[in-house]
Design a protein around this motif. Structure first.
Motif, mmCIF file in Angstrom:
data_model
loop_
_atom_site.group_PDB
_atom_site.id
_atom_site.type_symbol
_atom_site.label_atom_id
_atom_site.label_comp_id
_atom_site.label_asym_id
_atom_site.label_seq_id
_atom_site.Cartn_x
_atom_site.Cartn_y
_atom_site.Cartn_z
ATOM 1 N N THR A 97 -31.556 -26.542 11.765
ATOM 2 C CA THR A 97 -31.488 -28.005 11.781
ATOM 3 C C THR A 97 -31.731 -28.622 10.411
ATOM 4 N N CYS A 98 -31.720 -27.791 9.373
ATOM 5 C CA CYS A 98 -32.028 -28.305 8.044
ATOM 6 C C CYS A 98 -30.980 -27.835 7.027
ATOM 7 N N THR A 99 -30.608 -28.727 6.158
ATOM 8 C CA THR A 99 -29.656 -28.374 5.102
ATOM 9 C C THR A 99 -30.357 -28.447 3.751
ATOM 10 N N THR A 100 -30.276 -27.363 2.986
ATOM 11 C CA THR A 100 -30.812 -27.381 1.632
ATOM 12 C C THR A 100 -29.663 -27.640 0.663
ATOM 13 N N VAL A 101 -29.867 -28.612 -0.204
ATOM 14 C CA VAL A 101 -28.845 -28.984 -1.176
ATOM 15 C C VAL A 101 -29.342 -28.598 -2.560
ATOM 16 N N PHE A 102 -28.682 -27.645 -3.194
ATOM 17 C CA PHE A 102 -29.061 -27.231 -4.544
ATOM 18 C C PHE A 102 -28.287 -28.079 -5.541
ATOM 19 N N LEU A 103 -29.008 -28.864 -6.305
ATOM 20 C CA LEU A 103 -28.364 -29.729 -7.288
ATOM 21 C C LEU A 103 -28.407 -29.052 -8.650
ATOM 22 N N ARG A 104 -27.324 -29.169 -9.394
ATOM 23 C CA ARG A 104 -27.247 -28.509 -10.695
ATOM 24 C C ARG A 104 -26.511 -29.425 -11.677
ATOM 25 N N GLY A 105 -26.995 -29.463 -12.896
ATOM 26 C CA GLY A 105 -26.305 -30.229 -13.934
ATOM 27 C C GLY A 105 -26.994 -31.553 -14.215
ATOM 28 N N ASP A 106 -26.267 -32.439 -14.876
ATOM 29 C CA ASP A 106 -26.867 -33.686 -15.347
ATOM 30 C C ASP A 106 -26.588 -34.840 -14.397
ATOM 31 N N LEU A 107 -27.617 -35.654 -14.211
ATOM 32 C CA LEU A 107 -27.501 -36.846 -13.378
ATOM 33 C C LEU A 107 -27.129 -37.997 -14.322
ATOM 34 N N VAL A 108 -25.841 -38.093 -14.621
ATOM 35 C CA VAL A 108 -25.399 -39.087 -15.610
ATOM 36 C C VAL A 108 -24.210 -39.868 -15.083
ATOM 37 N N ASP A 140 -20.433 -32.497 -15.145
ATOM 38 C CA ASP A 140 -21.223 -31.283 -15.277
ATOM 39 C C ASP A 140 -22.134 -31.125 -14.052
ATOM 40 N N PHE A 141 -21.942 -32.017 -13.078
ATOM 41 C CA PHE A 141 -22.835 -32.063 -11.923
ATOM 42 C C PHE A 141 -22.231 -31.283 -10.750
ATOM 43 N N HIS A 142 -22.998 -30.351 -10.217
ATOM 44 C CA HIS A 142 -22.504 -29.534 -9.112
ATOM 45 C C HIS A 142 -23.555 -29.438 -8.011
ATOM 46 N N LYS A 169 -20.903 -40.170 -9.421
ATOM 47 C CA LYS A 169 -20.614 -40.883 -8.180
ATOM 48 C C LYS A 169 -19.674 -40.114 -7.233
ATOM 49 N N PRO A 170 -18.517 -39.621 -7.718
ATOM 50 C CA PRO A 170 -17.625 -38.896 -6.801
ATOM 51 C C PRO A 170 -18.283 -37.641 -6.210
ATOM 52 N N SER A 171 -19.148 -36.995 -6.986
ATOM 53 C CA SER A 171 -19.828 -35.798 -6.483
ATOM 54 C C SER A 171 -20.746 -36.146 -5.324
ATOM 55 N N PHE A 172 -21.471 -37.252 -5.453
ATOM 56 C CA PHE A 172 -22.355 -37.673 -4.365
ATOM 57 C C PHE A 172 -21.545 -38.020 -3.122
ATOM 58 N N GLU A 173 -20.398 -38.674 -3.332
ATOM 59 C CA GLU A 173 -19.586 -39.065 -2.182
ATOM 60 C C GLU A 173 -19.049 -37.845 -1.436
ATOM 61 N N SER A 174 -18.617 -36.829 -2.188
ATOM 62 C CA SER A 174 -18.119 -35.631 -1.500
ATOM 63 C C SER A 174 -19.281 -34.831 -0.909
ATOM 64 N N LEU A 175 -20.438 -34.883 -1.552
ATOM 65 C CA LEU A 175 -21.614 -34.169 -1.049
ATOM 66 C C LEU A 175 -22.071 -34.723 0.303
ATOM 67 N N GLU A 176 -22.190 -36.045 0.384
ATOM 68 C CA GLU A 176 -22.750 -36.601 1.621
ATOM 69 C C GLU A 176 -21.822 -36.396 2.813
ATOM 70 N N ALA A 177 -20.557 -36.175 2.544
ATOM 71 C CA ALA A 177 -19.611 -35.897 3.632
ATOM 72 C C ALA A 177 -19.895 -34.538 4.282
ATOM 73 N N LEU A 178 -20.675 -33.697 3.596
ATOM 74 C CA LEU A 178 -20.954 -32.348 4.113
ATOM 75 C C LEU A 178 -22.200 -32.276 4.984
ATOM 76 N N PHE A 179 -22.989 -33.343 5.021
ATOM 77 C CA PHE A 179 -24.264 -33.280 5.728
ATOM 78 C C PHE A 179 -24.070 -33.285 7.236
ATOM 79 N N GLU A 180 -24.535 -32.225 7.891
ATOM 80 C CA GLU A 180 -24.409 -32.137 9.350
ATOM 81 C C GLU A 180 -25.752 -32.180 10.053
ATOM 82 N N THR A 181 -26.849 -31.997 9.299
ATOM 83 C CA THR A 181 -28.169 -32.012 9.928
ATOM 84 C C THR A 181 -28.905 -33.284 9.523
ATOM 85 N N ARG A 182 -29.857 -33.679 10.351
ATOM 86 C CA ARG A 182 -30.643 -34.858 10.029
ATOM 87 C C ARG A 182 -31.562 -34.575 8.833
ATOM 88 N N GLU A 183 -32.093 -33.350 8.823
ATOM 89 C CA GLU A 183 -33.077 -32.996 7.806
ATOM 90 C C GLU A 183 -32.408 -32.389 6.569
#
Ligand SMILES: [Zn+2]
Length: 156
Positions: free
Chosen positions: A13-24, A3-5, A28-42
């Motif tokens: 130079t900044c990326t805003t990540v909108f988190l939605r759903g339950d942290l349950v 349910d996590f999106h 894990k797979p969502s976090f792994e695919s999410l961090e692959a998208l980070f292009e900015t330091r901030e």
């Protein structure tokens, strides 16, 4: 199914990540695919739509934050009450990164009407929300939180 999106918005130079759903359990797979998208330091994590949080979710969250800590600066905003409760209970839940704003409950002393208001943090101090008039009875609605302690606990 999880349910996590997330939604990622890159601006300069900044990326805003909108988190939605339950942290349950299954985040894990969502976090792994999410961090692959980070292009900015901030990074800014917008936690407005984050739902419930359980202990396994916390474990994946902390591993995620530790993985990204080396390459990224991050902070949190619009943290819901559940997020703040967890941050107060679990040392290191935010890995001591700044919280820009968070929600707190205010209540009417006369009629027990309650609502959630956003509190901004400035210069490491939470700015107490302006008095709100209760729409049911017209009295003042106030928070019972001790704001100095609240933020001090989180070691911003
Ligand atoms: Zn009232």
């Amino acid at each position: 199914m999880t349910d996590f999106h997330y939604k990622v918005e890159k601006k300069d130079t900044c990326t805003t990540v909108f988190l939605r759903g339950d942290l349950v359990n299954d985040v894990k797979p969502s976090f792994e695919s999410l961090e692959a998208l980070f292009e900015t330091r901030e990074l800014i994590f917008d936690c407005e739509a984050l739902g419930k949080i359980n202990s396994i979710g916390v474990r994946h969250w902390l591993m995620f934050l530790d993985r990204i800590s080396k390459a990224h600066e991050f902070r949190f905003r619009s943290c819901r009450e559940g997020f703040m409760d967890t941050a107060t209970m679990i040392p290191g839940f935010t890995r001591n990164r700044p919280i820009e704003s968070f929600y707190t409950n205010i209540a009417c002393a006369s009629c027990s009407n309650e609502k959630s208001v956003l509190v901004k943090v400035k210069k490491k101090k939470a700015v107490k929300p302006d008095p709100v008039t209760c729409e049911k009875c017209g009295n003042n609605m106030e928070t019972s939180e001790n704001f100095d302690d609240h933020i001090a606990n989180l070691a911003v």
